[in-house]
Every structure is written in structure tokens, then in C-alpha cells.
Design an enzyme around this catalytic site. Structure first.
Site, PDB file in Angstrom:
ATOM      1  CE  LYS A   1      46.550  66.249  29.411  1.00 48.78           C
ATOM      2  NZ  LYS A   1      46.934  64.844  29.686  1.00 48.78           N
TER       3      LYS A   1
ATOM      4  CB  SER B   1      50.374  65.598  31.501  1.00 44.54           C
ATOM      5  OG  SER B   1      49.433  64.759  30.867  1.00 44.54           O
TER       6      SER B   1
ATOM      7  CB  SER C   1      48.282  62.041  32.157  1.00 43.69           C
ATOM      8  OG  SER C   1      49.635  62.367  32.081  1.00 43.69           O
TER       9      SER C   1
HETATM   10  N1  GLN Z   1      53.633  61.216  33.447  1.00 38.36           N
HETATM   11  C1  GLN Z   1      53.712  60.200  32.432  1.00 38.36           C
HETATM   12  C2  GLN Z   1      54.715  60.606  31.384  1.00 38.36           C
HETATM   13  O1  GLN Z   1      55.383  61.539  31.619  1.00 38.36           O
HETATM   14  C3  GLN Z   1      52.365  59.945  31.850  1.00 38.36           C
HETATM   15  C4  GLN Z   1      51.910  61.010  30.950  1.00 38.36           C
HETATM   16  C5  GLN Z   1      50.517  60.784  30.447  1.00 38.36           C
HETATM   17  O2  GLN Z   1      49.796  59.899  30.899  1.00 38.36           O
HETATM   18  N2  GLN Z   1      50.147  61.598  29.473  1.00 38.36           N
HETATM   19  O3  GLN Z   1      54.860  60.012  30.381  1.00 38.36           O
END
Ligand code: GLN
Length: 456
Positions: free
Chosen positions: A58, A133, A157
Site C-alpha cells: 500500500k 482503503s 482497511s
Molecule cells: N474505512 C475506515 C475509515 O474510513 C477505515 C480506514 C482504515 O482502516 N484505514 O476510517
């Protein structure tokens, strides 16, 4: 003559072109990957535990090679010049870095539409989200570009996109894998997470990456314990979190998975989940408050692309314009929410209240784990939503993390494994374990995954 490994890596690299439209990778290094495959093919090259495995990372982890963008315009040209510990260890163990995967900006978002560089599309249906994400890592694995992926999991994420794309995603206990070189979003919730296509590959990656690290003072100091292979599920007790408000298709797939696990020897007892909507609110309060201080460094002085300002304009104007231009709306929304929350008077002590609620939730989940091996539930409330459905319902993107965020608040290990299909799309089964018992959850998950694969 080219080696079998070079041929394999070059076949993977050819797939990159075909997936450009999906937005899986932001940058890739074909020449570097092939040179490395060649070097690793030499008979005298060390055969580490991840020898020759194709890896994507990532783009929230720094790498010596290329740029590290965090999916943001603000860092689009940022060259860190150093490998994050997780990346360095994977490479040291023999993995081949193919490239950096797309993400929602700074890891903020759950649908892959908040990357400032390119939105992402599901590989089975481009009208749908691949999740986020770490959507780019999930896509790279689902499409067979890479075998191993490193992502970050702050509220789900890694597990959420892994589930929506039909691969395995693991978030170990907090501190189990060093976060040095991971660009921070919410440090008390940020975890390094792993993706692969099997639990066995996840375990190998986990063993190569986990362990103490002088560069991260929150990294646990004990070395990791290797997971043991178990033949079946006899003697395993699972606590069924019958989660409310999941789609009928997900509920059915979960029922089928539970029946299958029982048939193969697992004892399944029921456990009432905590209030998951409340937990999600607590997650966002804490994540936004921490993001507010974590992102303060992106001011155009210390980090980030500085906005051009008229001569004579002051520092304040420069910082304001830099942030206004460089950061996306979702990031700004969260930073503003964090600023409000941290103003104790204006918010009525909301941040303190969230911290109390987090401690209560952690104790509640720990009590539920007593006497059992893992809690189980679907990883997401629904399969990959359509992008138009996400646009029409602004709450849906947050709701996708309802079942994953509790494990971040608590800090224990959690893994998603494929549990068949719902409406022709992948669905994931999540197992949540006790803090520090990463090896145990990996052993149980490996046995469950084998069983589910064999299921009709
Ligand atoms: N989708 C979640 C958020 O928007 C988690 C994001 C993540 O784990 N980086 O905060």
C-alpha cells in the site's frame, strides 16, 4: 536463458497493464522486479522464507524506491528514501516488490473512491467498489498480480477490501508488526495488515514481519510465535456474533458457513455483539481526533507540496492554501471533526467520552472471548456495493466498517477468510481473537478456510 522465477514475475508484470483501468497500482517497477528475480535465481542467492514471492505494498508505506504518495496530491512527489520496517523485512525474507498499491487518501475511506490519484473499480464488476482503503492491494491479489500484500488497517482497511475482493486479510494484535515507515492516520488504531490468497501465506508473511523494532516504540518486544497446523476443528469453540442489519444474502452465507464449521467438528456458541453502531461512532471520534494531530505536519513547511502564494503573504496564508489545495474533502472533513472534538468545551468532552467508551468496549469483547477460541461474524454487512448506491447514501461507506472497527478499538487479532459468494460476489468470514494470541487465530483460521473451500 531466463529462470523460472523471472518468467513467472514477467508474466505477473504483464497483467499490470490489463488492470490499469481498475486503479490497482499507483507505481510499479518492472525493471527492478525483473532484476531482483534474476538475482534471486542465482544458485548462491539466499533462500529466505518469502523467496521469490511477488509483493505489493500500500502506498502508505515508505519505500527506498520511487515515491510514497499516501494517495494524496499533497505527497504526490514525496520521496522517502527509506524502506518501512515491514517492507524491509519482506524484502530481506526474499519477496520481490512489484509496486505500490492505490488507497483512499491517507487511508481515510472505505470505498476506494477517495484516492486523489485514481479511483478504484472492483475487478468482477467495474460498477462496484473493491473496498478500501487498501483496495489496490486487494485488487492486485484478486487479479493474480501479486501473491503477498502489505496494507494498513485502522478500522478495517485490510479486512474489508480483502473480503469484498475474495482474498484473505489479517490484522495482527496492536504493535505486533512495526509501524515504522507507515504514514500515520490514527496511531492508537493503526495496524500493519497483511493480505494473501491463503492463510498459510499470511502466516509466512506474518512470521517474516512481526517482532521487535527499535524504530517503533509501540512494537511488541517478544518475538512472534509460529502458528501450528491443525488437521480439523475438533475442540475448537467459536462464538457466533449474530450481527444485526446485514443483508439477507450475507446472513444466509454466514448460516451456511456456521453449519459447515459445525459439521466439521467446531462447537459454535452464541454471543451477543456489542452495540456495533455505537462502536463505529467511537471509532470515528478517536480516529478523527488522532488524525487532527497526526496530519498537522502536512503544512508545506515540513512535508507536502507547498502552494504558490503572492509575495509578501504570510506563513499562515501559505499553510492555509497548501492544505486547501493538497488535501481532499474527506481528509479535511476528518481533520475538522477532530479539531472540534479535541476542543473539550465546545464538544462537551466528546473525546474523553469516546476514550471511556473504547475501554468499556474492549472489556466487553474480552469477556466475550473467555472460554472460546474466536468470535465469528461476516466481515462486511453486504457484498461490494455499487458505486451509485454509495453516492446515493453517504452513510454506506462508513457502515462497511461496522463489523471490522471493533477489533481495532480492542487491539486483538482479526482475520477474514473467503466464505463463498453472495449475489455472485465474494463474501468474507471474520474471526476475532484475544489480544496477543495471533498464532492461535491463524491456526484456527487455516483450518476453517480449508473447510470452507471444500464446502459445496
Ligand atoms: N474505512 C475506515 C475509515 O474510513 C477505515 C480506514 C482504515 O482502516 N484505514 O476510517
Amino acid at each position: 536463458m531466463i529462470s523460472a522465477l523471472e518468467a513467472q514475475i514477467s508474466a505477473r508484470l504483464r497483467r499490470i497493464e490489463a488492470t490499469i483501468e481498475l486503479g490497482a497500482l499507483l507505481t510499479y517497477d518492472s525493471a527492478g522486479a525483473l532484476a531482483r528475480a534474476r538475482a534471486l535465481s542465482h544458485p548462491s542467492a539466499p533462500r529466505g522464507p518469502l523467496w521469490g514471492r511477488a509483493l505489493v505494498v500500500k502506498d502508505l508505506f515508505t519505500t527506498r524506491w520511487g515515491v510514497t504518495t499516501a494517495g494524496s496530491r499533497h505527497l504526490a512527489h514525496f520521496q522517502a528514501g527509506v524502506d518501512a520496517t515491514a517492507v524491509a523485512r519482506a524484502i530481506e525474507a526474499g519477496a520481490i516488490l512489484l509496486g505500490k498499491a492505490n488507497l483512499d487518501e491517507f487511508g481515510m475511506g472505505g470505498d476506494g473512491q477517495h484516492s486523489a490519484l485514481q479511483p478504484m473499480r472492483h475487478n468482477l464488476d467495474p460498477a462496484r467498489t473493491p473496498g478500501g482503503s487498501s483496495g489496490g492491494v486487494a485488487l492486485a491479489l484478486a487479479e493474480g498480480l501479486a501473491e503477498l500484500g502489505i496494507g494498513s488497517d485502522t478500522g478495517g482497511s485490510v479486512r474489508q477490501p480483502a473480503a469484498l475482493c475474495g482474498v484473505v486479510g489479517f490484522k495482527p494484535s496492536y504493535g505486533r508488526i512495526s509501524r515504522a515507515g507507515l504514514i500515520g492516520f490514527a496511531p492508537s488504531l493503526d495496524h500493519v495488515g497483511l493480505m494473501a490468497r491463503s492463510v498459510e501465506d499470511i502466516s509466512a508473511l506474518y512470521m517474516a514481519l512481526a517482532g521487535p523494532d527499535g524504530r517503533d516504540m509501540t512494537a511488541l518486544t517478544r518475538p512472534p510465535t509460529p502458528p501450528t497446523a491443525r488437521g480439523d476443528l475438533r475442540g475448537v469453540t467459536l462464538g457466533d456474533w449474530r450481527a444485526p442489519d446485514i443483508t439477507p444474502g450475507m446472513a444466509e452465507a454466514f448460516e451456511r458457513a456456521v453449519a459447515d464449521l459445525q459439521r466439521r467438528g467446531a462447537r459454535v456458541v452464541s454471543r451477543t455483539p456489542p452495540d456495533l453502531r455505537d462502536a463505529l461512532r467511537v471509532y470515528h471520534d478517536i480516529a478523527c481526533a488522532e488524525a487532527f494531530s497526526e496530519l498537522a505536519r502536512y503544512d508545506g513547511v515540513r512535508f507536502g507540496a507547498r502552494a504558490a502564494i503572492p509575495e509578501g503573504a504570510g506563513l499562515r496564508q501559505m499553510v492555509e492554501e497548501t492544505r486547501a489545495l493538497g488535501l481532499g474533502d474527506e481528509v479535511k472533513r476528518r481533520v475538522l471533526r477532530g479539531a472540534l472534538l479535541l476542543d473539550g468545551e465546545a464538544s462537551g468532552g466528546a473525546y474523553e467520552a469516546a476514550r471511556w467508551a473504547r475501554a468499556r468496549l474492549k472489556a466487553q469483547i474480552e469477556a466475550q472471548l473467555e472460554g472460546i477460541d474466536a468470535l465469528i461474524c461476516p466481515t462486511t454487512p453486504c457484498p461490494a456495493p455499487r458505486l451509485d448506491a454509495l453516492a446515493a447514501d453517504p452513510g454506506l461507506i462508513y457502515d462497511l466498517d461496522r463489523l471490522t472497527a471493533p477489533a481495532n478499538l480492542m487491539g486483538g487479532p482479526a482475520i477474514t477468510i473467503p466464505m463463498g459468494q453472495v449475489e455472485g460476489l465474494p463474501a468474507g468470514l471474520q474471526l476475532i481473537g484475544r489480544v496477543g494470541e495471533d498464532a492461535a487465530i491463524l491456526s484456527v483460521a487455516a483450518a476453517c478456510a480449508r473447510d470452507l473451500e471444500r464446502a459445496p
